[in-house]
Design a protein around this motif. Structure first.
Motif, PDB file in Angstrom:
ATOM      1  N   SER A 276      -1.576 -14.201   8.206  1.00 26.01           N
ATOM      2  CA  SER A 276      -0.297 -13.661   7.727  1.00 26.01           C
ATOM      3  C   SER A 276      -0.527 -12.590   6.667  1.00 26.01           C
ATOM      4  CB  SER A 276       0.561 -14.795   7.160  1.00 26.01           C
ATOM      5  OG  SER A 276       1.743 -14.289   6.600  1.00 26.01           O
ATOM      6  N   ARG A 277      -1.424 -12.897   5.732  1.00 26.66           N
ATOM      7  CA  ARG A 277      -1.709 -11.903   4.695  1.00 26.66           C
ATOM      8  C   ARG A 277      -2.360 -10.665   5.284  1.00 26.66           C
ATOM      9  NH1 ARG A 277      -4.858 -15.225   0.143  1.00 26.66           N
ATOM     10  NH2 ARG A 277      -5.102 -13.096  -0.674  1.00 26.66           N
TER      11      ARG A 277
ATOM     12  N   ASN B 221       0.268  -8.581   6.887  1.00 27.71           N
ATOM     13  CA  ASN B 221       1.049  -7.902   5.844  1.00 27.71           C
ATOM     14  C   ASN B 221       0.284  -6.708   5.293  1.00 27.71           C
ATOM     15  OD1 ASN B 221       2.969  -7.300   3.951  1.00 27.71           O
ATOM     16  ND2 ASN B 221       2.310  -8.875   2.515  1.00 27.71           N
ATOM     17  N   VAL B 222      -1.002  -6.939   4.988  1.00 24.78           N
ATOM     18  CA  VAL B 222      -1.807  -5.848   4.426  1.00 24.78           C
ATOM     19  C   VAL B 222      -1.986  -4.734   5.460  1.00 24.78           C
ATOM     20  CG1 VAL B 222      -4.094  -5.260   3.563  1.00 24.78           C
ATOM     21  CG2 VAL B 222      -3.002  -7.341   2.794  1.00 24.78           C
TER      22      VAL B 222
ATOM     23  N   SER C 182       0.087  -3.976   7.821  1.00 22.82           N
ATOM     24  CA  SER C 182       1.366  -3.265   7.903  1.00 22.82           C
ATOM     25  C   SER C 182       1.502  -2.279   6.752  1.00 22.82           C
ATOM     26  CB  SER C 182       2.518  -4.271   7.888  1.00 22.82           C
ATOM     27  OG  SER C 182       3.750  -3.598   7.853  1.00 22.82           O
ATOM     28  N   ARG C 183       1.140  -2.723   5.559  1.00 23.35           N
ATOM     29  CA  ARG C 183       1.211  -1.813   4.408  1.00 23.35           C
ATOM     30  C   ARG C 183       0.240  -0.654   4.576  1.00 23.35           C
ATOM     31  NH1 ARG C 183       0.472  -5.442  -0.806  1.00 23.35           N
ATOM     32  NH2 ARG C 183       0.560  -3.364  -1.741  1.00 23.35           N
TER      33      ARG C 183
ATOM     34  N   TYR D  26      12.061  -0.716   3.279  1.00 20.32           N
ATOM     35  CA  TYR D  26      11.016  -1.668   3.673  1.00 20.32           C
ATOM     36  C   TYR D  26       9.637  -1.002   3.656  1.00 20.32           C
ATOM     37  CZ  TYR D  26       8.890  -5.560   6.222  1.00 20.32           C
ATOM     38  OH  TYR D  26       8.102  -6.620   6.588  1.00 20.32           O
TER      39      TYR D  26
ATOM     40  N   ARG E 187      11.337  -4.112  -0.487  1.00 20.61           N
ATOM     41  CA  ARG E 187      11.836  -5.003   0.566  1.00 20.61           C
ATOM     42  C   ARG E 187      13.055  -5.794   0.128  1.00 20.61           C
ATOM     43  NH1 ARG E 187       6.312  -7.180   3.566  1.00 20.61           N
ATOM     44  NH2 ARG E 187       5.451  -5.094   3.933  1.00 20.61           N
TER      45      ARG E 187
ATOM     46  N   SER F 137      11.380  -8.062  11.456  1.00 19.44           N
ATOM     47  CA  SER F 137      10.640  -8.120  10.194  1.00 19.44           C
ATOM     48  C   SER F 137      11.586  -8.045   9.001  1.00 19.44           C
ATOM     49  CB  SER F 137       9.615  -6.987  10.134  1.00 19.44           C
ATOM     50  OG  SER F 137       8.661  -7.120  11.161  1.00 19.44           O
TER      51      SER F 137
ATOM     52  N   ALA G  70      12.300 -10.947   6.232  1.00 15.80           N
ATOM     53  CA  ALA G  70      12.206 -10.697   4.789  1.00 15.80           C
ATOM     54  C   ALA G  70      13.493 -11.092   4.079  1.00 15.80           C
ATOM     55  CB  ALA G  70      11.891  -9.223   4.539  1.00 15.80           C
TER      56      ALA G  70
ATOM     57  N   ARG H 101      13.632 -14.832   3.625  1.00 15.08           N
ATOM     58  CA  ARG H 101      12.683 -15.410   2.677  1.00 15.08           C
ATOM     59  C   ARG H 101      13.092 -15.220   1.225  1.00 15.08           C
ATOM     60  NH1 ARG H 101       6.759 -13.883   5.369  1.00 15.08           N
ATOM     61  NH2 ARG H 101       6.940 -15.352   7.114  1.00 15.08           N
TER      62      ARG H 101
END
Length: 841
Positions: free
Chosen positions: A204-205, A208-209, A211-212, A577, A582, A618, A622, A625
């Motif tokens: 998951s991390r 995320n990374v 995607s960034r 986003y 976000r 996505s 977000a 969450r």
């Protein structure tokens, strides 16, 4: 069977339903028996009479007497025992007597046959190690545990006794190996779960990374493309300027050399002229000429031409002076003529100069006229020039007026232009004044021209000032105009600034106005600037976020959610986003869904989001969450209302996975009140089936929200589908569920046990009871047994006894094996007692 439950936590107990047994204090002699056992196992002769060193046990009918407690009597040891069996029986009797319970009572407690226990203790039969381990565990519960050395020695005695029977020895050895392998498998399973959770977290991390990183790469690529184009443009311009610079340097060097030569020649010629003038003066003094006495000088001739010559004659004189390289004299003649003659003559002179190619003298004369001629004459001249088609001459007059006129003269000139039907030129002049003249002059001109026909031109000039002046001048102008009762022009100035300036300038202007007591004007600017395009809104939110003005950014999001079209909201969401804001993206999405939007607009919004980074799901995830349980429920209900089931399922699954138990309970409560289909009993049963950890979270959340009917429906469905092994795993997950409090699991476990008794077969009930006993969940086992006996009576007792006997003979729990035949259908519950009465809720 009498079952007592302790609903509180006791010292040293990890089970909230642990039985409350009497806490007897062991006598020092009994507590030391474990040590004597160790010494006997290590060095004592196997041919002893069997009496322990502390004298508490004997081979012939031992008894343990401790004051008022009823003594415990054991059958004497059998004759003809081998030394290994006698030693094991003596030590086992010593450990058993420390429990201070009779053989029958212990057999009832452990669901064993009393005659079997007697044979174990008198040495007639070699007991299985599970029986010995159970006696040791019971002694540990009585706060008289054996030492590690004593327990190890007892284990060695048991193995020595088992070796007397080859089959039993091999069986015991295999059982020991199986136990060790099972323990290793449990450790590996625990490690596997930990590694799987760590893997999911890292994946998951990583996503995320990544995607960034992709977002940053896209932004970097865009910036590189933009900068590359600018660099190429500047490089081309630089090369051109460099070449031009090289040419000019060459020309400068050449001209410097030529200038030096010319200066030398000039010095020589000047000396020659001076010498000739001296000679000429000497000759004239000696021989004067009477014919030259009446000829006037050049200056006198120019003055006479200025006063009396016509326009064509003046043009010829100017041309003659140009041919004689007397440009300054020619320009002075034109200026003098334009200042002294009528407007019509000046217009004709300028037209003739234009025709002969003397524009430079015309422009110079026009600038001089603005400073010396009356304003009315300048206005009439501007009309004449405009009618003749000399637009550039008119612009020269306007520039000179904006530069040299005083404020009152400028007002008069603007009015003169307006009267001479040059309204556009009057507006242009006011715009130039608004851009370059001091604030005080601009306010004076505005006050003088207000309440007339030039109000529109003044408002246009305010727009020019708002676009070109610094924010400090705009604040000063706003204050001065408000003080002079010219509020409508101040409003026009601020509106133009809000619609033309950059986001940072708008925020700076708002802050400056607020500091000077014009907070209402700042609010008006903030309202007007939000009507601009979506690119400006993105920049405005960015500036407000950087200056920690999150309330204003939230206000922009609220207004955009209510008024902006779907494609602009999608652009805002994607930018927020992708740029790391976000929370703004999530809040904007929630506001948009809550606004009075049609389903067609919402579908258009999500369709546009799916075509851009990072996709609608996505952003929905977000939003789920970071929101409160009530907001997450509202988000899911909005998605259901607009017929977006896939996105609603994303929100529901995310809430089930990541929310604390109590937050999840509030979330489900809100959905139940709103009538969401996601909390229908069938949907909840289906959601609870895939994985035990998620099932445990659903059950705990339903219990914390007091949704007992839905909880019973889900539990009943699980009991019908699950085997006893899966039910045991579910109970373990309930106790170990993250985010759950210590007191939340037991009520759910009790409901599970109750429904097990109601819907499961007797075989599964007995298997689960044995499994609970062997996994340190004795209290739950006793609760299940009590409820099953109260419901099914003798049928369950028979099945449980069979289970215990099979376990004792085979040494393996039936929960690990398939049933030998079809399951036994439990008889209907007794009408005299409700099944719910046996399970306290």
């Amino acid at each position: 069977m009498s079952v007592q439950l302790d609903h509180g936590r006791t010292e040293g107990s990890g089970d909230p339903l642990r039985r409350c047994r009497p806490k007897w204090q062991c006598r020092p002699g009994v507590a030391a028996s474990g040590g004597n056992t160790s010494s006997r196992a290590s060095g004592r002769s196997r041919g002893d009479t069997g009496r322990m060193r502390n004298g508490q046990t004997s081979t012939d009918g031992e008894e343990a007497d401790d004051g008022p407690i009823r003594p415990v009597r054991l059958a004497p040891l059998k004759d003809g025992l081998s030394p290994e069996k006698r030693a094991l029986a003596e030590d086992l009797r010593s450990v058993f007597l420390a429990l201070k319970v009779s053989v029958r009572r212990y057999a009832a407690r452990r669901h064993l046959d009393a005659s079997s226990v007697t044979r174990y203790l008198n040495g007639e039969r070699c007991p299985p190690w599970d029986f010995v381990a159970g006696v040791i565990a019971d002694r540990r519960e009585e706060h008289a545990p054996l030492t590690v050395q004593a327990e190890r020695a007892l284990r060695e005695l048991h193995r020595a006794a088992q070796k007397q029977n080859r089959r039993n020895g091999e069986l015991q050895e295999l059982q020991d190996k199986l136990a060790e392998a099972d323990e290793e498998a449990r450790r590996i399973t625990t490690r596997q779960r930990a590694l799987e959770e760590a893997l999911v977290d890292r994946e998951s991390r990583l996503a995320n990374v990544q995607s960034r990183c992709r977002n940053l790469e896209m932004r970097m690529e865009q910036q590189q493309l933009a900068q590359r184009a600018e660099v190429e443009l500047w490089q081309g311009e630089y090369k051109q300027l460099d070449a031009e610079c090289t040419d000019l340097q060459d020309q400068v060097s050449y001209l410097q050399e030529a200038l030096a030569v010319t200066r030398a020649e000039l010095i020589a010629v000047e000396d020659e002229c001076h010498r000739l003038e001296v000679q000429l003066e000497a000759v004239q003094e000696l021989h004067p000429d009477p014919d030259q006495a009446g000829i006037p000088s050049l200056t006198v001739m120019l003055e006479e031409a200025d006063r009396t010559a016509s326009v064509p004659e003046l043009v010829r004189v100017v041309g003659d002076l140009e041919l004689r390289t007397r440009q300054a004299t020619a320009g002075e003649l034109v200026r003098s003529a334009s200042q002294s003659r009528t407007v019509e003559e000046v217009a004709g002179l300028l037209a003739a100069l234009r025709q002969e190619g003397f524009d430079a003298h015309a422009h110079t004369a026009l600038s001089a006229m603005v400073m010396v001629r009356p304003v009315e004459d300048v206005g009439v001249l501007a009309r004449e020039l405009f009618q003749r088609g000399f637009e550039d001459y008119v612009l020269t007059l306007l520039r000179a007026s904006a530069e040299f006129h005083r404020a009152d003269d400028m007002c008069a000139f603007v009015l003169a232009l307006h009267r001479n039907e040059l309204r556009e030129h009057a507006e242009s002049l006011l715009g130039a004044v608004a851009a370059v003249r001091p604030v005080a002059d601009l306010v004076i001109i505005t006050a003088a021209l207000a309440d007339g026909e030039l109000d529109h031109a003044i408002i246009t000039a305010m727009s020019t000032a708002a676009a070109r002046r610094p924010t400090s001048d705009l604040v000063e102008m706003s204050l001065t105009l408000r003080e002079d009762q010219l509020s409508r022009f101040a409003d026009a100035l601020q509106t133009a600034a809000a619609t033309q300036r950059s986001a940072s300038d708008v925020v700076l202007l708002m802050d400056s106005l607020t500091r000077h007591g014009l907070g209402r004007d700042a609010d008006t600017i903030f309202d007007d600037t939000q009507r601009r395009g979506v690119e400006h809104l993105i920049a405005l939110v960015s500036v407000l976020s950087q200056t920690q003005r999150h309330d204003d950014a939230w206000a922009i999001a609220c207004r955009a959610a209510e008024s902006r079209p779907p494609h602009e909201i999608a652009a805002l969401l994607s930018n927020f986003y992708g740029s790391g804001r976000r929370r703004y993206a999530a809040e904007l999405l929630v506001l948009t869904l809550r606004a009075a939007r049609t389903s067609a607009e919402i579908h258009a919004l999500f369709s546009t989001l799916d075509r851009a980074f990072p996709g609608s799901k996505s952003i929905v995830q977000a939003a789920a969450r970071i929101s409160t349980p009530q907001d997450v429920a509202a988000l899911l209900l909005c998605l259901e209302r607009h017929d977006l089931p896939d996105h609603a399922q994303v929100v529901f699954q995310d809430a089930l996975t990541d929310r604390p138990i109590r937050h999840l309970g509030e979330f489900l409560t809100t959905l139940v009140r709103a009538g969401s289909r996601h909390v229908d009993r069938a949907v909840l049963c289906h959601s609870a089936e895939p994985a035990a950890p998620l099932t445990a979270r659903i059950l705990l959340a339903l219990a914390s929200a007091s949704l007992h009917k839905r909880l019973d429906a889900v539990v009943r469905s699980l009991c019908q589908e699950y085997s006893s092994r899966r039910i045991l795993l579910l109970m373990t997950d309930l106790e170990n569920a993250p985010g759950a409090q210590f007191s939340e699991a037991p009520p759910v476990v009790r409901r599970i046990l109750h429904h097990v008794v109601q819907v499961c077969s007797l075989f599964d009930q007995a298997s689960l009871a044995c499994a609970l006993e062997k996994t340190n969940k004795a209290a739950y086992a006793e609760l299940l047994i009590a409820d099953a006996i109260a419901t099914h009576g003798r049928h369950f007792k028979d099945e449980l006894k069979k289970e215990h006997l099979r376990y004792e003979r085979k040494g393996i729990s039936r929960t690990l094996r398939q049933p030998p035949g079809p399951p036994v259908t439990p008889p209907p519950p007794s009408p005299s007692r409700s099944p719910r009465d046996s399970v306290p809720y």
